[in-house]
Design an enzyme around this catalytic site. Structure first.
Site, short mmCIF file in Angstrom:
data_model
loop_
_atom_site.label_atom_id
_atom_site.label_comp_id
_atom_site.label_asym_id
_atom_site.label_seq_id
_atom_site.Cartn_x
_atom_site.Cartn_y
_atom_site.Cartn_z
N ARG A 21 0.85 -1.19 0.00
CA ARG A 21 0.00 0.00 0.00
C ARG A 21 0.89 1.23 0.00
O ARG A 21 1.99 1.23 0.59
CB ARG A 21 -0.89 0.04 1.26
CG ARG A 21 -2.04 -0.95 1.26
CD ARG A 21 -3.12 -0.60 0.24
NE ARG A 21 -4.26 -1.51 0.28
CZ ARG A 21 -4.42 -2.57 -0.51
NH1 ARG A 21 -3.51 -2.86 -1.44
NH2 ARG A 21 -5.51 -3.32 -0.42
N HIS B 256 -1.22 0.11 -9.67
CA HIS B 256 -1.88 -0.81 -8.73
C HIS B 256 -2.46 -2.02 -9.49
O HIS B 256 -3.68 -2.24 -9.48
CB HIS B 256 -2.97 -0.08 -7.93
CG HIS B 256 -3.37 -0.81 -6.67
ND1 HIS B 256 -3.74 -0.19 -5.51
CD2 HIS B 256 -3.44 -2.14 -6.40
CE1 HIS B 256 -4.04 -1.09 -4.59
NE2 HIS B 256 -3.87 -2.30 -5.11
P1 NDP Z 1 -1.49 -11.89 4.99
O1 NDP Z 1 -2.39 -11.41 6.05
O2 NDP Z 1 -1.60 -13.29 4.51
O3 NDP Z 1 0.03 -11.67 5.43
C1 NDP Z 1 0.46 -10.53 6.09
C2 NDP Z 1 1.89 -10.73 6.56
O4 NDP Z 1 2.36 -9.49 7.11
C3 NDP Z 1 2.01 -11.78 7.65
O5 NDP Z 1 3.21 -12.52 7.51
C4 NDP Z 1 2.09 -10.94 8.92
O6 NDP Z 1 2.78 -11.53 10.00
C5 NDP Z 1 2.87 -9.74 8.41
N1 NDP Z 1 2.65 -8.58 9.28
C6 NDP Z 1 1.50 -7.93 9.57
N2 NDP Z 1 1.71 -6.95 10.46
C7 NDP Z 1 3.02 -6.99 10.76
C8 NDP Z 1 3.85 -6.25 11.64
N3 NDP Z 1 3.36 -5.26 12.40
N4 NDP Z 1 5.16 -6.56 11.71
C9 NDP Z 1 5.67 -7.57 10.97
N5 NDP Z 1 4.95 -8.32 10.10
C10 NDP Z 1 3.63 -8.03 10.01
O7 NDP Z 1 -1.68 -10.88 3.77
P2 NDP Z 1 -1.48 -11.16 2.19
O8 NDP Z 1 -0.15 -11.75 2.00
O9 NDP Z 1 -2.65 -11.85 1.64
O10 NDP Z 1 -1.54 -9.65 1.63
C11 NDP Z 1 -0.62 -8.68 2.04
C12 NDP Z 1 -0.98 -7.31 1.48
O11 NDP Z 1 -0.72 -7.23 0.08
C13 NDP Z 1 -2.45 -6.91 1.57
O12 NDP Z 1 -2.80 -6.52 2.87
C14 NDP Z 1 -2.53 -5.77 0.57
O13 NDP Z 1 -2.26 -4.55 1.22
C15 NDP Z 1 -1.42 -6.09 -0.43
N6 NDP Z 1 -1.97 -6.41 -1.75
C16 NDP Z 1 -1.63 -5.63 -2.82
C17 NDP Z 1 -2.10 -5.92 -4.07
C18 NDP Z 1 -1.67 -5.14 -5.26
O14 NDP Z 1 -2.20 -5.36 -6.36
N7 NDP Z 1 -0.72 -4.24 -5.16
C19 NDP Z 1 -3.00 -7.04 -4.30
C20 NDP Z 1 -3.26 -7.83 -3.13
C21 NDP Z 1 -2.77 -7.50 -1.90
P3 NDP Z 1 2.24 -12.88 10.69
O15 NDP Z 1 2.52 -13.98 9.66
O16 NDP Z 1 3.07 -13.03 11.90
O17 NDP Z 1 0.78 -12.67 10.92
C1 OXD Z 2 -5.99 -6.09 -2.66
C2 OXD Z 2 -5.63 -5.17 -3.72
O1 OXD Z 2 -5.76 -5.80 -1.48
O2 OXD Z 2 -6.12 -5.34 -4.85
O3 OXD Z 2 -6.52 -7.18 -2.97
O4 OXD Z 2 -4.84 -4.26 -3.50
#
Ligand code: NDP
Ligand code: OXD
Length: 314
Positions: A229, A277
């Site tokens: 993001r 994006h």
């Molecule tokens: P998940 O919830 O599966 O994974 C999130 C990861 O981030 C986990 O490993 C989590 O740790 C870690 N995390 C969260 N908070 C912290 C913190 N404070 N400190 C350290 N690590 C942290 O999410 P996804 O992988 O499915 O998606 C991730 C992000 O990708 C979405 O939230 C979205 O913002 C972005 N996205 C962007 C897209 C694009 O087109 N650009 C499309 C889709 C998603 P833990 O494993 O310990 O919980």
């Molecule tokens: C998502 C995105 O979070 O599209 O799925 O960014």
């Protein structure tokens, strides 16, 4: 009959209706219109307006779950108390996004590792010049966020034998990946990552994490890839660190303001590669199938994956 209320105006609601007709023919699918306060069992939404799900709407009494048609829930959680308490919010689990993320990030990493960005610039200037290859052992890729998408990215990069590191909230042990966690692990993670890939959820804890202090911890000549993001990055700090040469280049898919304003200085900086994006798009058919399966599981009284922890923010 199961009643699904849908709202994602920028995403062709009629095509979603067709996808749900296939995935869940037994359900009634209704595209939400302003003023619709009729009953619904499930809401399927992307960035809903505050009043759509407002708890004071008597007609939201029947709501059993809210499905977010994206992986990131930062936008929906911004509604805060505007969301009905106790109704689970369920995000998409991969649903075809993991492969797209792996493609995007692998492309960006290989482009920097094989110096295609510099060869492209040379070709545009009609220059035939050899550039010394990077050493793979010195080209470690660190992934901020080792969730569903981060782990798919790591799996893809492992095929190219990059040294891999991962940072998460809770400690992990993942084969072939040097794992770091929590704020205590961040400094060492950043100092050893030649490429940093951000795929974190945007939460109170991760907002602004890619600011001057943390970017300066990355080694001189390192690369940044942000597919998470815009709120993770302090854009002015990155620009300065790229312009003073500390960060060699960056690939950014997400921005504070989207679309990126025409006068934004990133457009003028050739070392910053921008995409609109699109790193991982929500795939309609896969997503409708996943949501239909989860609705059926909830109706059988089973737990489903992807329920958001409103306190943690993801
Ligand atoms: P998940 O919830 O599966 O994974 C999130 C990861 O981030 C986990 O490993 C989590 O740790 C870690 N995390 C969260 N908070 C912290 C913190 N404070 N400190 C350290 N690590 C942290 O999410 P996804 O992988 O499915 O998606 C991730 C992000 O990708 C979405 O939230 C979205 O913002 C972005 N996205 C962007 C897209 C694009 O087109 N650009 C499309 C889709 C998603 P833990 O494993 O310990 O919980
Ligand atoms: C998502 C995105 O979070 O599209 O799925 O960014």
């Amino acid at each position: 009959m199961t009643r699904i209320l849908f709202h994602a105006p920028a995403s062709n609601p009629e095509a979603w209706q067709r996808a749900f007709l296939q995935a869940m023919p037994e359900a009634e699918f209704r595209i939400w219109q302003e003023g619709d306060d009729g009953p619904a069992d499930y809401a399927v939404v992307w960035k809903p307006p505050l009043h759509m799900l407002a708890p004071q709407q008597a007609t939201r009494r029947d709501l059993k779950a809210i499905f977010n048609i994206g992986a990131g829930v930062d936008a929906i959680l911004q509604l805060g108390d505007g969301l009905p308490a106790g109704v689970p919010i369920v995000r998409l689990d991969d649903a075809g996004m993991g492969m797209q993320m792996a493609e995007y990030v692998t492309h960006a990493v290989l482009r920097y590792f094989r110096r295609f960005d510099q060869f492209d610039a040379q070709a545009r200037a009609h220059q035939w010049r050899f550039l010394k290859p990077h050493k793979k052992s010195e080209f470690s890729v660190g992934i901020l966020g080792m969730g569903l998408l981060g782990q798919r990215i790591a799996d893809a990069l492992a095929h190219f034998e990059f040294p891999l590191r991962g940072w998460s909230r809770s400690p992990k042990a993942l084969p072939g990946i040097e794992c770091f966690s929590g704020s205590d692990g961040l400094d060492a993670f950043l100092r050893g990552s030649r490429v940093v890939v951000c795929v974190l959820p945007l939460t109170a804890e991760t907002s602004g994490i890619l600011g001057r202090v943390n970017l300066a911890r990355m080694p001189k000549g390192s690369y940044l890839i942000n597919v998470a993001r815009g709120g993770h990055l302090v854009e002015a700090d990155l620009l300065e660190l790229v312009q003073d040469g500390h960060i060699a280049a960056a690939t950014l898919d997400v921005f504070d303001e989207e679309p990126l304003p025409a006068q934004h200085p990133f457009w003028q900086e050739p070392r910053i590669t921008l995409t609109p994006h699109m790193a991982a798009l929500t795939l309609r058919d896969e997503s409708a199938l996943q949501i239909a399966e989860k609705i059926r599981a909830l109706q059988r009284g089973e737990a489903v994956a992807g329920v958001v922890d409103r306190i943690k923010g993801y």
